[in-house]
Write a protein that holds these residues in place. Structure first.
Motif, short mmCIF file in Angstrom:
data_model
loop_
_atom_site.label_atom_id
_atom_site.label_comp_id
_atom_site.label_asym_id
_atom_site.label_seq_id
_atom_site.Cartn_x
_atom_site.Cartn_y
_atom_site.Cartn_z
N ASP A 1 0.83 -1.21 0.00
CA ASP A 1 0.00 0.00 0.00
C ASP A 1 0.86 1.26 0.00
O ASP A 1 0.44 2.31 -0.50
N ALA A 2 2.07 1.15 0.56
CA ALA A 2 2.99 2.29 0.59
C ALA A 2 3.78 2.42 -0.71
O ALA A 2 4.55 3.38 -0.86
N GLY A 3 3.60 1.46 -1.61
CA GLY A 3 4.29 1.52 -2.89
C GLY A 3 5.50 0.63 -3.01
O GLY A 3 6.21 0.67 -4.02
N LEU A 4 5.75 -0.19 -1.99
CA LEU A 4 6.89 -1.09 -1.99
C LEU A 4 6.42 -2.52 -2.28
O LEU A 4 5.28 -2.87 -1.99
N PRO A 5 7.28 -3.38 -2.80
CA PRO A 5 6.90 -4.78 -2.97
C PRO A 5 6.72 -5.47 -1.62
O PRO A 5 7.36 -5.09 -0.63
N GLY A 6 5.85 -6.45 -1.58
CA GLY A 6 5.57 -7.12 -0.33
C GLY A 6 6.79 -7.74 0.33
O GLY A 6 6.90 -7.77 1.56
N HIS A 7 7.74 -8.21 -0.50
CA HIS A 7 8.93 -8.84 0.08
C HIS A 7 9.85 -7.83 0.76
O HIS A 7 10.83 -8.22 1.42
N LEU B 1 12.60 2.05 7.24
CA LEU B 1 11.51 2.18 6.27
C LEU B 1 11.65 3.46 5.46
O LEU B 1 11.41 3.46 4.24
N ALA B 2 12.05 4.55 6.10
CA ALA B 2 12.26 5.80 5.38
C ALA B 2 13.32 5.63 4.30
O ALA B 2 13.18 6.14 3.18
N ALA B 3 14.37 4.90 4.61
CA ALA B 3 15.43 4.65 3.62
C ALA B 3 14.92 3.80 2.46
O ALA B 3 15.25 4.06 1.30
N GLN B 4 14.10 2.80 2.77
CA GLN B 4 13.54 1.96 1.72
C GLN B 4 12.62 2.77 0.79
O GLN B 4 12.68 2.62 -0.43
N THR C 1 2.94 7.93 6.00
CA THR C 1 3.19 6.65 5.34
C THR C 1 3.90 5.69 6.28
O THR C 1 3.53 4.51 6.39
N ILE C 2 4.91 6.18 6.97
CA ILE C 2 5.65 5.33 7.90
C ILE C 2 4.75 4.85 9.02
O ILE C 2 4.77 3.66 9.39
N ARG C 3 3.94 5.73 9.54
CA ARG C 3 3.03 5.34 10.63
C ARG C 3 2.01 4.31 10.14
O ARG C 3 1.67 3.36 10.86
N VAL D 1 2.35 2.05 7.86
CA VAL D 1 2.98 0.72 7.73
C VAL D 1 3.24 0.11 9.10
O VAL D 1 2.83 -1.02 9.38
N LEU D 2 3.89 0.85 9.97
CA LEU D 2 4.34 0.28 11.24
C LEU D 2 3.21 0.07 12.24
O LEU D 2 3.34 -0.76 13.15
N SER D 3 2.11 0.78 12.07
CA SER D 3 0.97 0.58 12.98
C SER D 3 0.38 -0.81 12.82
O SER D 3 -0.37 -1.28 13.68
N GLY D 4 0.73 -1.48 11.73
CA GLY D 4 0.25 -2.84 11.54
C GLY D 4 0.72 -3.80 12.61
O GLY D 4 0.11 -4.86 12.80
#
Length: 225
Positions: A29-35, A68-71, A83-85, A87-90
């Motif tokens: 959802d953040a635009g990165l691949p799942g892996h 995550l910010a670097a990725q 965006t970071i929040r 992802v990590l809130s998961g």
């Protein structure tokens, strides 16, 4: 192979108990691949270990946010706080692996005192354990804030022993991470390897005292007190 019965069973949390798979969707959802989840988790541990070796410490969430910010930046995505929040809130919405609840109930019935010890924040997993009806089985839910040293540093395991009021030689640690097993054994605990993925154990680490497929298998292998 069966395990000698310790007084206290120490449990790693992330991946050992919790299923991180749903986090892949948040990375997507953040635009990165799942892996990217796997790379992120490994890099977060790497940086936490590096700080520990250097005699410093930082919270899992803070390190994870930096990684995550670097990725995101490397992928050409603006690493916004939102965006970071997102992802990590998961981490607050994860569930346990299916074998955990029946396995831990059986281990508790065998007379084991059960505690958790995580490099993350103990509060993040509270809802997960509450939803599963396991909170009453967990004597303590610990993290590495107090010792200020991430596992596998010996201080983390010594902290758990101090809280539990028992000797390191009367404890066992169960984890899916070989580095955690190795650290626990070097500190004086038994090491029980939860090998759900049938992954060969590294020969460079101290061998586990027990290798099992999951927590139900572990309950089968532990000798009654």
């Amino acid at each position: 192979m069966s395990a000698n019965h310790p007084d206290v069973l120490v449990l790693d949390v992330n991946e050992t108990l919790s299923d991180l798979t749903p986090l892949r969707q948040r990375f997507e959802d953040a635009g990165l691949p799942g892996h990217s989840l796997d790379t992120w988790f490994a890099a977060t541990l790497r940086d936490g270990f590096a700080l520990t070796v250097g005699g410093a410490t930082a919270e899992f969430g803070a390190i994870g946010a930096d990684v995550l910010a670097a990725q995101l930046s490397a992928a050409g995505i603006e690493p916004t706080e939102q965006t970071i929040r997102s992802v990590l809130s998961g981490f607050t919405q994860l569930s346990l692996h299916p074998d955990v609840v029946p396995g831990l109930r059986r281990l508790h019935d065998l007379g084991l005192r059960i505690v958790t010890l995580t490099n993350g924040s103990a509060t993040l997993s509270e809802q997960m354990f509450a939803d599963a009806g396991l909170l009453h089985l967990l004597e303590h839910r610990l993290d590495v804030t107090t010792p200020a040293r991430w596992k596998p540093h010996q201080a983390a395991y010594e902290y758990a022993a101090e809280v539990c009021g028992t000797g390191l030689d009367r404890m066992a640690l169960a984890a899916v991470h070989p580095w955690d097993i190795d650290g626990a054994k070097r500190a004086g605990l038994q090491g029980w390897y939860i090998d759900r993925r049938r992954t060969p154990y590294p020969k460079t680490f101290l061998a586990p005292d027990l290798v099992v497929a999951d927590f139900e298998d572990l309950a089968d292998q532990v000798r009654p007190a």
